[in-house]
Design a protein around this motif. Structure first.
Motif, PDB file in Angstrom:
ATOM      1  N   ARG A   1      12.348   8.654  -0.590  1.00 53.30           N
ATOM      2  CA  ARG A   1      13.367   8.368   0.427  1.00 53.30           C
ATOM      3  C   ARG A   1      12.754   7.709   1.659  1.00 53.30           C
ATOM      4  O   ARG A   1      13.406   6.892   2.319  1.00 53.30           O
ATOM      5  N   ALA A   2      11.493   8.041   1.992  1.00 52.96           N
ATOM      6  CA  ALA A   2      10.841   7.424   3.146  1.00 52.96           C
ATOM      7  C   ALA A   2      10.690   5.918   2.967  1.00 52.96           C
ATOM      8  O   ALA A   2      10.638   5.160   3.951  1.00 52.96           O
ATOM      9  N   LEU A   3      10.631   5.455   1.722  1.00 49.83           N
ATOM     10  CA  LEU A   3      10.523   4.019   1.434  1.00 49.83           C
ATOM     11  C   LEU A   3      11.878   3.414   1.073  1.00 49.83           C
ATOM     12  O   LEU A   3      11.945   2.280   0.599  1.00 49.83           O
ATOM     13  N   GLY A   4      12.958   4.179   1.275  1.00 51.10           N
ATOM     14  CA  GLY A   4      14.287   3.679   0.959  1.00 51.10           C
ATOM     15  C   GLY A   4      14.664   3.791  -0.497  1.00 51.10           C
ATOM     16  O   GLY A   4      15.671   3.212  -0.927  1.00 51.10           O
TER      17      GLY A   4
ATOM     18  N   ALA B   1       0.818  -1.206   0.000  1.00 52.32           N
ATOM     19  CA  ALA B   1       0.000   0.000   0.000  1.00 52.32           C
ATOM     20  C   ALA B   1       0.854   1.259   0.000  1.00 52.32           C
ATOM     21  O   ALA B   1       0.512   2.256  -0.650  1.00 52.32           O
ATOM     22  N   ALA B   2       1.976   1.248   0.724  1.00 52.41           N
ATOM     23  CA  ALA B   2       2.839   2.433   0.759  1.00 52.41           C
ATOM     24  C   ALA B   2       3.406   2.747  -0.615  1.00 52.41           C
ATOM     25  O   ALA B   2       3.456   3.905  -1.034  1.00 52.41           O
ATOM     26  N   VAL B   3       3.827   1.719  -1.338  1.00 51.18           N
ATOM     27  CA  VAL B   3       4.336   1.920  -2.696  1.00 51.18           C
ATOM     28  C   VAL B   3       3.222   2.392  -3.620  1.00 51.18           C
ATOM     29  O   VAL B   3       3.432   3.268  -4.471  1.00 51.18           O
TER      30      VAL B   3
ATOM     31  N   SER C   1      12.460   5.060  -8.067  1.00 49.76           N
ATOM     32  CA  SER C   1      12.793   3.649  -7.834  1.00 49.76           C
ATOM     33  C   SER C   1      12.608   3.344  -6.359  1.00 49.76           C
ATOM     34  O   SER C   1      13.151   4.056  -5.505  1.00 49.76           O
ATOM     35  N   ILE C   2      11.850   2.293  -6.065  1.00 51.06           N
ATOM     36  CA  ILE C   2      11.599   1.860  -4.688  1.00 51.06           C
ATOM     37  C   ILE C   2      12.149   0.448  -4.534  1.00 51.06           C
ATOM     38  O   ILE C   2      11.715  -0.469  -5.249  1.00 51.06           O
ATOM     39  N   PRO C   3      13.102   0.210  -3.646  1.00 45.59           N
ATOM     40  CA  PRO C   3      13.649  -1.145  -3.481  1.00 45.59           C
ATOM     41  C   PRO C   3      12.662  -2.067  -2.794  1.00 45.59           C
ATOM     42  O   PRO C   3      11.806  -1.640  -2.016  1.00 45.59           O
ATOM     43  N   LYS C   4      12.806  -3.338  -3.069  1.00 46.01           N
ATOM     44  CA  LYS C   4      11.969  -4.361  -2.427  1.00 46.01           C
ATOM     45  C   LYS C   4      12.708  -4.873  -1.190  1.00 46.01           C
ATOM     46  O   LYS C   4      13.528  -5.785  -1.271  1.00 46.01           O
ATOM     47  N   THR C   5      12.398  -4.285  -0.062  1.00 38.50           N
ATOM     48  CA  THR C   5      12.987  -4.755   1.183  1.00 38.50           C
ATOM     49  C   THR C   5      12.304  -6.023   1.639  1.00 38.50           C
ATOM     50  O   THR C   5      11.286  -6.454   1.073  1.00 38.50           O
ATOM     51  N   ASP C   6      12.861  -6.651   2.673  1.00 39.30           N
ATOM     52  CA  ASP C   6      12.275  -7.898   3.183  1.00 39.30           C
ATOM     53  C   ASP C   6      10.864  -7.674   3.692  1.00 39.30           C
ATOM     54  O   ASP C   6       9.965  -8.487   3.447  1.00 39.30           O
ATOM     55  N   ASP C   7      10.640  -6.575   4.394  1.00 40.07           N
ATOM     56  CA  ASP C   7       9.304  -6.306   4.934  1.00 40.07           C
ATOM     57  C   ASP C   7       8.312  -6.026   3.821  1.00 40.07           C
ATOM     58  O   ASP C   7       7.196  -6.550   3.811  1.00 40.07           O
TER      59      ASP C   7
END
Length: 440
Positions: free
Chosen positions: A402-405, A307-309, A422-428
């Motif tokens: 930046r808030a989403l890395g 949802a954040a993305v 670009s938004i990275p796919k973190t583990d969470d």
């Protein structure tokens, strides 16, 4: 090969019969044998050709004149019986060519086929007439009868082989039709499964959104009222000097506040799970359709995202389109979303200059500046105008990324303006993304 074997048997019996009756292999018999072999070969591999019909007619006509050729007529009768199978077997091209031909040629071709098909009866009639003329020989009627039966046998075997070819062709056609029907049914089943999955997904998302709205409108308001009442009661107890009662109201307020926090978290979770990424992106991309002259081309390669993305991309698209409409002469905007193994990517590219009246370009041409300086100046002014405008602006686009890395780059690109996020796919985020896809 089976058809060639039948004709070889007919030829072997013909040679044995001729050698038995004459006792010598004459040149006439050799010529007839060679002609029969040619008929068998051409009838096997070029059944619908003109050469096949010509060879059959030559063999039948020659048998009427030369008695030793009569034993070769069963091969001609066999190939004549096979002619109708040509349009159903491997030589169906003949039938197609016949349908495309002109009508007079079609009638002539049909007449020739009928003549070739029944020409083997002429040697049979000639054998009967020769038998009637040679009444001194007692064995002549028996030989003629055997020859006629031999010709009929050749024609009958040819009819059976032609029927087998026709049945094999019909079986192949039925198999092709069955495979085509199975293919269509599988395609329809796959489409129905996709439609059903989409309907279930839409219903699930709508139900989650409805539950979140009901909790927010009913339970949330009641808890808010309980918090306000407990705070008012606490103040009244403190004013009246009832410290113990005031502490009790404070505990009630804290408990209800915690409950309110939990309810808010549950509502946000349900709302996030009920977010349809594709629908949200399409709504953001086409939200300005009809109210501006900008043509938006959307290419979405992301099926679902957290949802954040989703909120970040949707808000970025809306702000970028708003800036394009208000600060440029763009007529086309390309929005591309890509789902890579390690990141989500958004690219928004327009083709417009900054000033709608063309004043900057005319001033630049009057000043004699180069196209590079014009482009740099236009980009700087456009960026400054966007930064100073109300709304989230370019700085807030970068802050959300930046808030989403992730990262966000906004600037000129190919005589236009590009927003690249670009938004990275973190583990969470990956775990949340996978859980959302499994629940939906």
């Amino acid at each position: 090969m089976l058809r060639l074997m039948f004709q070889a048997i007919f030829l072997a019996f013909a040679l044995i019969a001729n050698l038995y009756m004459t006792g010598d292999a004459s040149a006439e018999l050799v010529c007839g044998t060679l002609l029969a072999i040619c008929c068998a070969a051409v009838g096997e591999y070029a059944r619908s050709s003109v050469w096949n019909a010509a060879l059959l007619l030559v063999l039948d006509c020659g048998a009427c004149i030369m008695p030793s050729w009569c034993a070769m007529v069963p091969i001609a009768a066999y190939n004549a019986a096979m002619l109708p199978a040509a349009s159903h077997g491997a030589d169906r091209q003949y039938a197609i060519q016949r349908q495309q031909a002109s009508r007079p040629h079609h009638v002539l071709s049909r007449i020739i086929r009928i003549v070739v098909r029944w020409a083997w009866l002429a040697p049979a009639v000639a054998a009967i007439l020769r038998c009637h003329g040679a009444s001194t020989n007692e064995n002549s009627p028996m030989v003629a009868a055997l020859l006629i039966l031999y010709m009929i046998l050749g024609f009958a075997v040819g009819m059976l082989c032609a029927r087998n070819i026709e049945l094999a062709w019909q079986n192949k056609r039925l198999q092709d039709s069955r495979r085509d029907q199975i293919r269509r049914l599988r395609s329809q089943l796959a489409e129905s499964e996709e439609d059903r999955a989409a309907s279930v997904r839409a219903a699930t998302l709508a139900e989650r959104t409805r539950i979140a709205r009901e909790i927010h409108d009913n339970v949330g308001h009641m808890l808010t009222r309980a918090i306000m009442q407990s705070e008012a009661s606490q103040v009244m107890a403190q004013v009246s000097g009832q410290e113990q009662a005031a502490q009790g109201f404070a505990q009630i307020r804290d408990t209800v506040g915690e409950a309110m926090t939990l309810v808010r978290g549950a509502v946000h979770d349900l709302k996030d799970e009920g977010t349809d990424f594709v629908a949200q992106i399409e709504a953001s991309a086409h939200g300005f359709d009809g109210s501006s002259g900008v043509k938006v081309m959307l290419s979405n390669g992301i099926d679902a995202a957290p949802a954040a993305v989703s909120r970040c991309f949707a808000t970025t698209i809306r702000e970028a389109l708003n800036n394009t409409i208000r600060h440029s002469m763009a007529r086309n905007v390309d929005i591309v979303l890509r789902d890579f193994p390690a990141l989500w990517q958004l690219r928004i590219q327009d083709d417009g200059a900054l000033w709608s009246d063309g004043s900057q370009e005319s001033d630049a041409s009057m000043m004699g500046e180069t196209s590079v300086l014009i482009h740099q100046f236009r980009s700087a002014v456009r960026k400054e105008a966007m930064q100073g405008d109300t709304g989230i602006g370019l700085a807030d686009i970068e802050e959300r990324a930046r808030a989403l890395g992730g990262t966000a780059v906004c600037g000129p690109y190919h005589e236009g303006w590009r927003v690249f996020v670009s938004i990275p796919k973190t583990d969470d985020s990956t775990a949340t993304h996978m859980a959302t896809k499994e629940n939906v």
